[in-house]
Motif scaffolding. Structure first.
Motif, PDB file in Angstrom:
ATOM      1  N   SER A 252      81.571  36.805 105.529  1.00 61.25           N
ATOM      2  CA  SER A 252      81.770  37.839 104.512  1.00 61.25           C
ATOM      3  C   SER A 252      83.267  38.104 104.437  1.00 61.25           C
ATOM      4  CB  SER A 252      81.006  39.127 104.848  1.00 61.25           C
ATOM      5  OG  SER A 252      81.034  40.004 103.737  1.00 61.25           O
TER       6      SER A 252
ATOM      7  N   THR B  98      82.643  43.768 100.717  1.00 56.26           N
ATOM      8  CA  THR B  98      83.233  45.080 101.045  1.00 56.26           C
ATOM      9  C   THR B  98      82.882  46.159 100.022  1.00 56.26           C
ATOM     10  OG1 THR B  98      85.195  44.585  99.754  1.00 56.26           O
ATOM     11  CG2 THR B  98      85.235  43.957 102.096  1.00 56.26           C
TER      12      THR B  98
ATOM     13  N   ASP C 219      73.568  42.136  98.431  1.00 54.97           N
ATOM     14  CA  ASP C 219      74.071  41.293  99.532  1.00 54.97           C
ATOM     15  C   ASP C 219      72.917  41.019 100.481  1.00 54.97           C
ATOM     16  OD1 ASP C 219      77.228  40.699 100.587  1.00 54.97           O
ATOM     17  OD2 ASP C 219      75.606  40.359 102.039  1.00 54.97           O
TER      18      ASP C 219
ATOM     19  N   ASP D 205      68.047  38.679  99.102  1.00 50.03           N
ATOM     20  CA  ASP D 205      68.610  37.366  98.796  1.00 50.03           C
ATOM     21  C   ASP D 205      68.979  37.336  97.311  1.00 50.03           C
ATOM     22  OD1 ASP D 205      69.277  34.758  98.385  1.00 50.03           O
ATOM     23  OD2 ASP D 205      67.582  33.925  99.486  1.00 50.03           O
ATOM     24  N   GLY D 206      70.264  37.210  97.035  1.00 50.04           N
ATOM     25  CA  GLY D 206      70.754  37.280  95.660  1.00 50.04           C
ATOM     26  C   GLY D 206      70.302  36.130  94.776  1.00 50.04           C
TER      27      GLY D 206
HETATM   28  C1  SAM Z   1      83.183  36.602  99.411  1.00 45.65           C
HETATM   29  S1  SAM Z   1      82.023  37.778  99.955  1.00 45.65           S
HETATM   30  C2  SAM Z   1      81.897  38.893  98.583  1.00 45.65           C
HETATM   31  C3  SAM Z   1      83.138  39.693  98.273  1.00 45.65           C
HETATM   32  C4  SAM Z   1      82.829  40.987  97.574  1.00 45.65           C
HETATM   33  N1  SAM Z   1      82.427  40.837  96.218  1.00 45.65           N
HETATM   34  C5  SAM Z   1      83.944  42.008  97.712  1.00 45.65           C
HETATM   35  O1  SAM Z   1      84.339  42.622  96.721  1.00 45.65           O
HETATM   36  O2  SAM Z   1      84.383  42.237  98.840  1.00 45.65           O
HETATM   37  C6  SAM Z   1      80.473  36.916  99.813  1.00 45.65           C
HETATM   38  C7  SAM Z   1      79.281  37.743 100.189  1.00 45.65           C
HETATM   39  O3  SAM Z   1      78.115  37.044  99.773  1.00 45.65           O
HETATM   40  C8  SAM Z   1      77.084  37.419 100.644  1.00 45.65           C
HETATM   41  N2  SAM Z   1      75.968  36.466 100.523  1.00 45.65           N
HETATM   42  C9  SAM Z   1      75.832  35.240 101.074  1.00 45.65           C
HETATM   43  N3  SAM Z   1      74.658  34.692 100.730  1.00 45.65           N
HETATM   44  C10 SAM Z   1      74.023  35.593  99.937  1.00 45.65           C
HETATM   45  C11 SAM Z   1      72.764  35.622  99.285  1.00 45.65           C
HETATM   46  N4  SAM Z   1      71.918  34.592  99.363  1.00 45.65           N
HETATM   47  N5  SAM Z   1      72.453  36.725  98.570  1.00 45.65           N
HETATM   48  C12 SAM Z   1      73.303  37.770  98.476  1.00 45.65           C
HETATM   49  N6  SAM Z   1      74.499  37.803  99.094  1.00 45.65           N
HETATM   50  C13 SAM Z   1      74.861  36.734  99.809  1.00 45.65           C
HETATM   51  C14 SAM Z   1      77.741  37.445 102.020  1.00 45.65           C
HETATM   52  O4  SAM Z   1      76.991  38.222 102.936  1.00 45.65           O
HETATM   53  C15 SAM Z   1      79.112  38.008 101.676  1.00 45.65           C
HETATM   54  O5  SAM Z   1      79.153  39.384 101.917  1.00 45.65           O
END
Ligand code: SAM
Length: 368
Positions: free
Chosen positions: A72, A102, A123, A149-150
């Protein structure tokens, strides 16, 4: 184009946790940086136009140890600004974000959608959504935050005018198409297993399919269910590998691995092939190709000042031969760049690419 600082209405410092993770040159992993112990370093990392890693190894690490996989983060500010511009959020829009992280981007989306809009952010990790909830409330923002799960979207609040993913995907989930209004936009980092992702902007059509072109190179973490994986053959397996040599030059190899050159095209033509590059010592470098599905693997061993290079291939596929053939196709077809391709995704999950290259318009379905 306006400087990214002027396009981001909320500073990100209020969303970054007190423990963040920095590159660890010794292990190649990440070590923690504590705001209380190293405030200057923490503030420097947060102020930079770079991503800030906020979780490693899906949160299984014990703080104080070393982590290996960033899971993350708060994305690079200039990229956040570019993705928001591509998303073109207007006042009153209903927006679904995949990857709350975040919570910073959710706040920026709320500023763009306004009071009459609606922002839902999903998330997969409950600790991540809880952290974001606290930071958002402190900063005065109250989107609907969901732990799920997104790839399933969030049907309860659909339809959306805009869907944005801040984790990358190899396969655009049909749920995102179903939950976006006709005329709406889906913006996501999209890429095959081969190489980096491209900023992808798909417009949803009346029939529920979505089409659009690829933009700038992006380096995002994959959604959890679509992560890339590598193989690590044993010495015994290596002994049984097929051995050959390649006359490809250093320039050709560079082009095979470079996003702006052949890498994007190779990914579109060679399914499920993940390349890794490892420097063994000052003289030796390994370029490896991995397909965990069919358990096929290849290694190109580069030795400084020695040529041709040796290739080892294992498993039912000959991954190096496939990559070479795709490279030749790219060279013979006018060397198309990522921006020349159009992607169409239909509601049954079919991904079709189309390119106007030397020899006319070509189109094929890709295995995702
Ligand atoms: C790069 S970070 C996101 C940054 C965020 N938008 C910000 O403003 O800080 C990617 C996020 O995607 C989430 N993630 C990973 N796989 C996912 C899924 N299948 N469904 C939803 N979220 C997921 C991770 O837990 C992580 O927090």
């Amino acid at each position: 184009m306006t400087d990214w600082r002027d396009r981001l209405t909320v500073p990100r410092a209020g969303f970054i946790p007190s423990v963040i993770w920095d590159d660890d040159p010794i292990t190649g992993g990440f070590h923690p940086v504590f705001k209380e112990r190293e405030p200057e370093r923490w503030h420097g990392m947060v102020a930079a136009d770079e991503p800030v890693t906020t979780q490693v190894d899906d949160g299984t690490e014990s703080v104080g140890s070393v982590g290996f996989l960033p899971t993350s983060s708060c994305s690079k500010p200039s990229v956040v600004a570019d993705m928001l511009d591509a998303l073109d959020v207007r006042t009153g829009h209903r927006v679904l974000e995949i990857g709350t992280g975040t919570g910073w981007n959710a706040a920026l989306l709320i500023d763009r959608a306004g009071r009459s809009g609606r922002v839902v952010s999903v998330d997969v990790d409950p600790r991540v959504t809880e952290g974001a909830r606290g930071a958002l409330a402190t900063e005065g923002y109250f989107p609907l935050l969901v732990t799920a799960d997104g790839v399933e979207g969030y049907p309860a609040e659909a339809p959306y005018d805009r869907v944005v993913a801040t984790a990358s995907v190899r396969s655009i989930p049909p749920a995102w198409l179903d939950q976006t209004q006709a005329g709406g936009l889906i913006v996501a980092p999209w890429g095959t297993d081969y190489g980096e992702d491209a900023l992808t902007r798909l417009r949803v059509q009346e029939d529920g399919s979505a089409s659009g072109h690829f933009g700038m190179r992006l380096a995002f973490m994959r959604v959890r269910g679509q992560r890339r994986n590598f193989l690590d053959p044993t010495d015994g397996e290596l002994l049984g590998a097929e051995r050959s040599a390649t006359a490809r030059s250093g320039r050709e190899l560079f082009e095979m691995l470079d996003f702006e050159h052949a890498a994007f095209t190779i990914g579109l033509r060679v399914p499920h092939c993940y390349p890794t590059v490892v420097d063994i010592d000052e003289k030796h470098r390994h370029v490896e190709l991995h397909d965990v599905h069919s358990k096929s693997w290849a290694r190109l061993t580069l030795v400084r000042d020695e040529h041709p290079w040796i290739v080892h291939q294992l498993g039912p596929r000959r991954l190096w031969d496939e990559v070479e053939a795709a490279y030749t196709w790219w060279s013979d077809t006018g060397r198309p760049g990522p921006g020349q391709y159009e992607l169409t995704v239909t509601r049954d999950g079919t991904h079709t690419v189309r390119v106007d290259a030397a020899g006319g318009v070509l189109s094929w379905n890709i295995r995702v």
